[in-house]
Design an enzyme around this catalytic site. Structure first.
Site, short mmCIF file in Angstrom:
data_model
loop_
_atom_site.label_atom_id
_atom_site.label_comp_id
_atom_site.label_asym_id
_atom_site.label_seq_id
_atom_site.Cartn_x
_atom_site.Cartn_y
_atom_site.Cartn_z
CB SER A 119 -0.91 -0.02 1.10
OG SER A 119 -1.95 1.21 1.06
CG HIS A 120 0.36 3.63 3.41
ND1 HIS A 120 -0.72 2.45 3.76
CD2 HIS A 120 0.83 3.62 4.65
CE1 HIS A 120 -0.54 1.98 4.69
NE2 HIS A 120 0.40 2.67 5.46
CG ASP A 292 -2.30 4.08 -1.71
OD1 ASP A 292 -3.02 4.12 -2.54
OD2 ASP A 292 -2.48 3.15 -0.71
CG ASP A 294 -2.77 -0.10 -2.67
OD1 ASP A 294 -2.47 0.93 -2.11
OD2 ASP A 294 -3.50 -1.01 -2.16
CG ASP A 296 -6.09 1.28 -1.21
OD1 ASP A 296 -4.99 1.81 -1.31
OD2 ASP A 296 -5.88 -0.03 -0.50
NE ARG A 297 -3.60 3.91 3.05
CZ ARG A 297 -3.35 3.97 4.41
NH1 ARG A 297 -2.53 5.32 4.72
NH2 ARG A 297 -3.07 3.09 5.10
CE LYS A 393 -7.59 2.41 2.02
NZ LYS A 393 -7.30 0.98 2.50
C1 G16 Z 1 -5.39 -0.69 5.33
C2 G16 Z 1 -6.85 -0.97 5.38
C3 G16 Z 1 -7.35 0.40 5.85
C4 G16 Z 1 -6.95 0.79 7.10
C5 G16 Z 1 -5.49 1.07 6.81
C6 G16 Z 1 -4.79 1.44 8.18
O1 G16 Z 1 -5.27 0.36 4.03
O2 G16 Z 1 -7.48 -1.50 4.30
O3 G16 Z 1 -8.98 -0.11 6.13
O4 G16 Z 1 -7.53 2.04 7.55
O5 G16 Z 1 -4.83 -0.20 6.28
O6 G16 Z 1 -4.48 0.50 9.13
P1 G16 Z 1 -3.61 0.44 10.19
O7 G16 Z 1 -4.21 1.66 11.09
O8 G16 Z 1 -3.94 -0.44 11.04
O9 G16 Z 1 -2.35 0.79 9.79
P2 G16 Z 1 -4.28 0.39 3.10
O10 G16 Z 1 -4.34 1.34 2.25
O11 G16 Z 1 -2.82 0.24 3.99
O12 G16 Z 1 -4.41 -1.16 2.29
#
Ligand code: G16
Length: 567
Positions: A119-120, A292, A294, A296-297, A393
């Site tokens: 992800s990010h 981000d 991937d 989704d953000r 998302k």
């Molecule tokens: C994932 C989840 C999100 C979550 C985020 C942060 O996002 O899909 O629902 O809000 O992690 O999670 P944490 O606070 O546990 O780090 P992504 O964009 O990283 O796949």
């Protein structure tokens, strides 16, 4: 055609292959250890096979293009081929955004999909990688499923793969193989086409084009700027915003996906997407968005760098959802947000008399509600917004949704829309402090301390002061969620303390970090007063954060006296 053989390879379990908030995220170095990736992929496949028919099944595979993505795709193809999977659809060069995979799973009625992303988190040989499984509704596998994957990883002694399977990831089209007499197919497809087609269905592209070109009811061209942070969205931005919606090529910045994201964090927030913030402060562009790794953000900015918090973004989208053709057509069911997200959406939902849900952090918790036809629009403070058009998302979708609203409000700006919203509904101030990569033991000791604190009935009614502000505890707990559809219960989802004036603090340990423990401290309060609504969020929330730090003894337990990131 050459008949390929299945090889059985002996292995030993690795500790700690437990999927977190969204899949298994570790360093690339960890994934490169002998059999590490193979063990985890075999455990996914064994879990899928235990509950569904894998023979002849279709799976979607792709990732955000980060370092090690293609190696992982090849391993997945070899393991799938050895388990009678019928076909894989893979994005060209192994690339798909996370929302694109979710869409394809649904569109092709695939059994599921394997997404390669952290992800990010940063990418590159010395940074992070991740693998997650999405189920047939297109959403991340729920806890029950990922727990089973974890169980397999603890006892695995061998995996099966077709060593000699060579897939050409750059060649579009179908590649056919014969594995011990059974056919196995890989189709390499354009990573963007199906997703772009979906966006055309959901939105009125003609109307958005008028906005961007300054035709129809619009006084002047609306200037947009997108920062893909060298993540997967570059090609999506170019195809959708530039080619189809007529934004100039120059509006797509950092649009070449890079395996190391140019050495930066592909995380769309004020800290890591600061170049977009600076660009927007020049006052040339009316609308800015960053995405981000991937895809989704998202982060949404207005002219002069006006920042829309994710909590506000969700609330504004909800209040203006009638401008979005998809919702006009399908109606608006309920709304939802994750627990730490500020409650701006709650009041919109109430005003529209919609069903409303507060779920734990993790997009997976929205899926059941969407499948049950009870949820249309939802979001999280972590820069995630989306709807039931898919089960992830969706960053690009959010930017198009914002432009749809702007296209229906000629002459208005991002800022005027948000300020109008506050005037009508009041403003929720929100901030999050991240303490990244803390020692596990210290972080755990702090959470134990907080757990004991919120369990003590004496906490209710107790007052904490900072300067001339006093906060009296109204309610405190460790958030637990019972899924209203299947009744499953998720406990220990974050410590929350709600004060008598409605302000709130929340503590959680992140489930997406790859090393150590990341502590997240969230604070929010509600402000109906229009003069105070214009004040700085950091200033308004400082006393609340100071109280949170005192209650948690964060510095004592972790040795940290400042957060690494504030959003
Ligand atoms: C994932 C989840 C999100 C979550 C985020 C942060 O996002 O899909 O629902 O809000 O992690 O999670 P944490 O606070 O546990 O780090 P992504 O964009 O990283 O796949």
């Amino acid at each position: 055609m050459e008949v390929l053989q299945i090889n059985t390879i002996a292995t030993e379990p690795y500790q700690g292959q437990k999927p977190g908030t969204s899949g298994l995220r570790k360093t690339v170095k960890e994934f490169q250890k002998p059999n590490y990736t193979e063990n985890f992929v075999q455990s996914i496949i064994s879990t899928v096979a235990a509950s569904a028919k894998l023979d002849g099944a279709l799976l979607i595979v792709g990732g955000d293009g980060r370092y090690y993505c293609q190696d992982a795709v090849r391993i997945i193809a070899k393991i799938c081929a050895a388990h009678k999977v019928g076909k894989l659809i893979i994005g060209q060069n192994g690339i798909f955004s996370t929302p694109a995979v979710s869409n394809l799973i649904r569109k092709t009625k695939a059994l599921g999909g394997i997404i390669l992303t952290a992800s990010h988190n940063p990418g590159g040989p010395n940074a992070d990688f991740g693998i997650k499984y999405n189920i047939s509704n297109g959403g991340p596998a729920p806890d029950g499923f990922t727990n089973k994957i974890y169980e397999y990883t603890k006892t695995i002694r061998a995996y099966n793969m077709v060593n000699n399977l060579n897939v050409e990831l750059e060649r579009l089209g179908t590649q056919k193989f014969l594995v011990e007499g059974l056919p196995f197919e890989v189709e390499i497809i354009d990573s963007v086409a199906d997703y772009a087609a979906l966006m055309r269905e959901l939105f009125d592209f003609n109307k958005i084009r008028e906005l961007l070109q300054g035709t129809g009811p619009h006084p002047a061209p609306f200037q947009v700027f997108f920062d893909s942070l060298h993540g997967v969205t570059g090609p999506y931005v170019r195809r959708i915003f530039c080619m189809e919606l007529s934004a100039p090529e120059s509006s797509a910045s950092n649009a070449e996906p890079l395996p190391d994201f140019g050495g930066e964090h592909p995380d769309p927030n004020l800290t890591y997407a600061h170049k977009l913030v600076e660009k927007m402060k020049e006052g040339i562009y009316d609308f800015g968005a960053a995405f981000d790794g991937d895809g989704d953000r998202n982060m949404i900015l207005g002219k002069n760098g006006f920042f829309v918090t994710p909590s506000d973004s969700l609330a504004v989208l909800a209040a203006n959802a009638h401008f979005i053709p998809y919702f006009q057509k399908n109606g608006l069911k309920g709304f939802a947000r994750s627990m730490p997200t500020a409650g701006a959406i709650d009041r919109v939902s109430e005003s529209m008399a919609k069903e409303f849900f507060e779920v734990p952090t993790g997009w997976k918790y929205f899926g059941n509600l969407m499948d049950a036809g009870r949820l249309s629009l939802c979001g999280e403070e972590s820069f995630g917004t989306g709807s039931d058009h898919i089960r992830e998302k969706d960053g690009v979708w959010t930017a198009i949704a914002w432009l749809s609203i702007l296209a229906n409000k000629p002459g208005e700006s991002v800022e005027s829309i948000v300020v109008d919203h506050w005037t009508k509904f009041g403003r929720n101030f929100f901030t999050r402090y991240d303490y990244e990569n803390c020692e596990d033991a210290g972080a755990k000791a702090m959470m134990d301390h907080l757990n004991a604190l919120v369990k003590d009935p004496a906490l209710t009614g107790k007052s904490y002061a900072d300067g001339d502000k006093t906060f009296t505890v109204a309610k405190a707990d460790n958030f637990s969620y019972k899924d209203p559809v299947d009744g499953s219960v998720s406990e220990n989802q974050g410590i929350r303390v709600v004060f008598k004036d409605g302000s709130r603090i929340v503590f959680r340990i992140s489930g997406t970090g790859s090393t150590g423990s990341t502590i997240r401290l969230y604070g929010d309060c509600y402000e109906p007063d229009q003069v105070k609504q214009k004040m700085d969020a950091g200033f308004i929330l400082k006393p609340l954060i100071n109280v949170a730090l005192a209650m948690s003894k964060l510095t004592h337990f972790t040795g940290r006296d400042a957060p690494t990131v504030i959003t």
